[in-house]
Design a protein around this motif. Structure first.
Motif, PDB file in Angstrom:
ATOM      1  N   LEU A 188       0.827  -1.212   0.000  1.00 37.28           N
ATOM      2  CA  LEU A 188       0.000   0.000   0.000  1.00 37.28           C
ATOM      3  C   LEU A 188       0.858   1.258   0.000  1.00 37.28           C
ATOM      4  O   LEU A 188       0.532   2.251  -0.673  1.00 37.28           O
ATOM      5  N   LEU A 189       1.961   1.238   0.736  1.00 38.71           N
ATOM      6  CA  LEU A 189       2.893   2.377   0.720  1.00 38.71           C
ATOM      7  C   LEU A 189       3.491   2.547  -0.674  1.00 38.71           C
ATOM      8  O   LEU A 189       3.601   3.668  -1.187  1.00 38.71           O
ATOM      9  N   ALA A 190       3.874   1.427  -1.288  1.00 36.22           N
ATOM     10  CA  ALA A 190       4.511   1.485  -2.606  1.00 36.22           C
ATOM     11  C   ALA A 190       3.570   2.056  -3.661  1.00 36.22           C
ATOM     12  O   ALA A 190       4.012   2.765  -4.583  1.00 36.22           O
ATOM     13  N   HIS A 191       2.267   1.795  -3.533  1.00 33.37           N
ATOM     14  CA  HIS A 191       1.292   2.256  -4.527  1.00 33.37           C
ATOM     15  C   HIS A 191       0.638   3.578  -4.148  1.00 33.37           C
ATOM     16  O   HIS A 191      -0.293   4.027  -4.828  1.00 33.37           O
ATOM     17  N   GLY A 192       1.123   4.181  -3.068  1.00 31.69           N
ATOM     18  CA  GLY A 192       0.582   5.475  -2.653  1.00 31.69           C
ATOM     19  C   GLY A 192      -0.804   5.395  -2.050  1.00 31.69           C
ATOM     20  O   GLY A 192      -1.494   6.413  -1.950  1.00 31.69           O
ATOM     21  N   GLU A 193      -1.223   4.198  -1.640  1.00 32.20           N
ATOM     22  CA  GLU A 193      -2.554   4.026  -1.050  1.00 32.20           C
ATOM     23  C   GLU A 193      -2.528   4.158   0.473  1.00 32.20           C
ATOM     24  O   GLU A 193      -3.570   4.069   1.123  1.00 32.20           O
ATOM     25  N   LEU A 194      -1.344   4.340   1.022  1.00 32.58           N
ATOM     26  CA  LEU A 194      -1.179   4.501   2.461  1.00 32.58           C
ATOM     27  C   LEU A 194      -0.035   5.468   2.683  1.00 32.58           C
ATOM     28  O   LEU A 194       0.994   5.393   1.992  1.00 32.58           O
ATOM     29  N   SER A 195      -0.217   6.398   3.608  1.00 32.68           N
ATOM     30  CA  SER A 195       0.833   7.369   3.908  1.00 32.68           C
ATOM     31  C   SER A 195       1.532   6.976   5.208  1.00 32.68           C
ATOM     32  O   SER A 195       0.970   6.282   6.062  1.00 32.68           O
ATOM     33  N   TRP A 196       2.761   7.456   5.385  1.00 31.78           N
ATOM     34  CA  TRP A 196       3.549   7.094   6.555  1.00 31.78           C
ATOM     35  C   TRP A 196       2.909   7.587   7.857  1.00 31.78           C
ATOM     36  O   TRP A 196       3.099   6.972   8.904  1.00 31.78           O
ATOM     37  N   ASP A 197       2.146   8.651   7.786  1.00 31.28           N
ATOM     38  CA  ASP A 197       1.537   9.139   9.026  1.00 31.28           C
ATOM     39  C   ASP A 197       0.324   8.315   9.447  1.00 31.28           C
ATOM     40  O   ASP A 197      -0.247   8.549  10.517  1.00 31.28           O
ATOM     41  N   ARG A 198      -0.041   7.309   8.640  1.00 27.66           N
ATOM     42  CA  ARG A 198      -1.193   6.465   8.974  1.00 27.66           C
ATOM     43  C   ARG A 198      -0.814   4.998   9.156  1.00 27.66           C
ATOM     44  O   ARG A 198      -1.693   4.166   9.369  1.00 27.66           O
ATOM     45  N   VAL A 199       0.469   4.682   9.094  1.00 27.51           N
ATOM     46  CA  VAL A 199       0.865   3.279   9.200  1.00 27.51           C
ATOM     47  C   VAL A 199       0.768   2.800  10.648  1.00 27.51           C
ATOM     48  O   VAL A 199       0.784   3.589  11.595  1.00 27.51           O
ATOM     49  N   ASP A 200       0.677   1.494  10.788  1.00 27.07           N
ATOM     50  CA  ASP A 200       0.701   0.863  12.109  1.00 27.07           C
ATOM     51  C   ASP A 200       2.040   1.198  12.793  1.00 27.07           C
ATOM     52  O   ASP A 200       3.079   1.260  12.134  1.00 27.07           O
ATOM     53  N   PRO A 201       2.044   1.414  14.101  1.00 27.15           N
ATOM     54  CA  PRO A 201       3.297   1.717  14.804  1.00 27.15           C
ATOM     55  C   PRO A 201       4.379   0.668  14.579  1.00 27.15           C
ATOM     56  O   PRO A 201       5.571   0.995  14.600  1.00 27.15           O
ATOM     57  N   LEU A 202       3.985  -0.584  14.343  1.00 23.37           N
ATOM     58  CA  LEU A 202       4.971  -1.633  14.100  1.00 23.37           C
ATOM     59  C   LEU A 202       5.710  -1.402  12.784  1.00 23.37           C
ATOM     60  O   LEU A 202       6.905  -1.696  12.673  1.00 23.37           O
ATOM     61  N   VAL A 203       5.020  -0.860  11.798  1.00 26.58           N
ATOM     62  CA  VAL A 203       5.662  -0.546  10.520  1.00 26.58           C
ATOM     63  C   VAL A 203       6.686   0.571  10.718  1.00 26.58           C
ATOM     64  O   VAL A 203       7.804   0.511  10.188  1.00 26.58           O
ATOM     65  N   ARG A 204       6.321   1.548  11.512  1.00 25.45           N
ATOM     66  CA  ARG A 204       7.251   2.639  11.798  1.00 25.45           C
ATOM     67  C   ARG A 204       8.466   2.126  12.567  1.00 25.45           C
ATOM     68  O   ARG A 204       9.604   2.551  12.324  1.00 25.45           O
ATOM     69  N   GLU A 205       8.234   1.193  13.483  1.00 25.56           N
ATOM     70  CA  GLU A 205       9.355   0.610  14.231  1.00 25.56           C
ATOM     71  C   GLU A 205      10.313  -0.118  13.292  1.00 25.56           C
ATOM     72  O   GLU A 205      11.537   0.014  13.402  1.00 25.56           O
ATOM     73  N   VAL A 206       9.771  -0.904  12.361  1.00 26.52           N
ATOM     74  CA  VAL A 206      10.615  -1.623  11.413  1.00 26.52           C
ATOM     75  C   VAL A 206      11.386  -0.645  10.529  1.00 26.52           C
ATOM     76  O   VAL A 206      12.570  -0.865  10.219  1.00 26.52           O
ATOM     77  N   ALA A 207      10.755   0.436  10.113  1.00 30.09           N
ATOM     78  CA  ALA A 207      11.448   1.440   9.303  1.00 30.09           C
ATOM     79  C   ALA A 207      12.629   2.024  10.074  1.00 30.09           C
ATOM     80  O   ALA A 207      13.705   2.245   9.512  1.00 30.09           O
TER      81      ALA A 207
END
Length: 249
Positions: A59-78
């Motif tokens: 979803l991030l790759a296709h622009g269907e999800l923005s970083w400010d809306r991701v699950d906290p776990l995704v932010r942790e992995v980043a």
């Protein structure tokens, strides 16, 4: 003979096996811990797989999800990916050629280590958790497991084995999946006289990242490994080279 029980499931596109050893290996408590491991790994794969259309990565790759809306776990992995890039001086990079964020090179080791904490709660059992050749060992008894290093020229055999009572062993190379590893410095497939590099140390997350970075580094791979991590490289001619502490790591 010490009781043993094994489980295997296909997750993340690879077999993930669990071996329990000890008097409690056949207990309901052990089986419940293994189910929790597989459930967590399945959930993480659903979130991070670049092959699933509804994953956060896709979803991030296709622009269907923005970083400010991701699950906290995704932010942790980043954040962990950014730390891994810094730790390896850029030899590990979660940004694939073309600009897509793909944390797969970190997620497997990180997720297996994270899920493996469920097994540590069953202290009467020794555990060996193997995710496609990346291995987490937990031995409360102090009796080691023998971890085989796959022969990259013949996947049905091993080139050697190491005895471990804890920690992790991870392997990176091109034998199983071909030239799928890219050098972040050139954005081109890695070309190397090494068929694989295995790394052993206390953390599977770090061992997995370091194995990838070491393979990308080519002949300089031993210099990539920080203290408390050791490596074994397999050359195309079949010869092996290990760092001084490999056998004891």
């Amino acid at each position: 003979m010490v009781p043993r029980r094994s489980w295997v499931e296909q997750i993340m596109g690879l077999p993930i096996s669990v071996l329990g050893r000890g008097d409690g290996a056949g207990s309901g408590r052990a089986a419940a811990a293994v189910r929790e491991v597989y459930a967590e790994l399945t959930a993480i794969d659903r979130m991070f797989s670049p092959y699933k259309a509804d994953s956060a990565v896709s979803l991030l790759a296709h622009g269907e999800l923005s970083w400010d809306r991701v699950d906290p776990l995704v932010r942790e992995v980043a954040e962990r990916c950014a730390a891994a890039q810094e730790m390896t001086d850029g030899l590990f990079d979660a940004e694939a050629p073309g600009g897509m964020w793909d944390p797969s090179g970190l997620v497997k080791g990180w997720s297996v280590e994270r899920a493996g904490e469920r097994l540590r709660e069953v202290v009467e059992v020794d555990w060996c958790l193997n995710a496609g050749g990346d291995v987490l060992v937990i031995c409360p008894s102090g009796e080691p497991f023998s971890v085989g290093i796959q022969n990259p020229r013949d996947p049905s055999s091993v080139v050697t084995s190491v005895r471990r009572t804890g920690g992790a062993v991870a392997t990176s190379g091109t034998a199983a999946r071909g030239a799928h590893l890219y050098d972040p410095r050139t954005s081109r497939p890695v070309e190397s006289r090494w068929l694989s590099v295995s790394v052993s140390g206390p953390s599977l997350e770090y061992a997995d990242v370091l194995a990838t970075a070491a393979f990308v580094a080519g002949d300089e791979w031993p210099t990539v490994l920080p203290p408390h991590y050791e490596g074994l490289g397999v050359l195309a001619d079949g010869n092996l080279f290990s760092t001084p502490g490999w056998a004891e790591s």
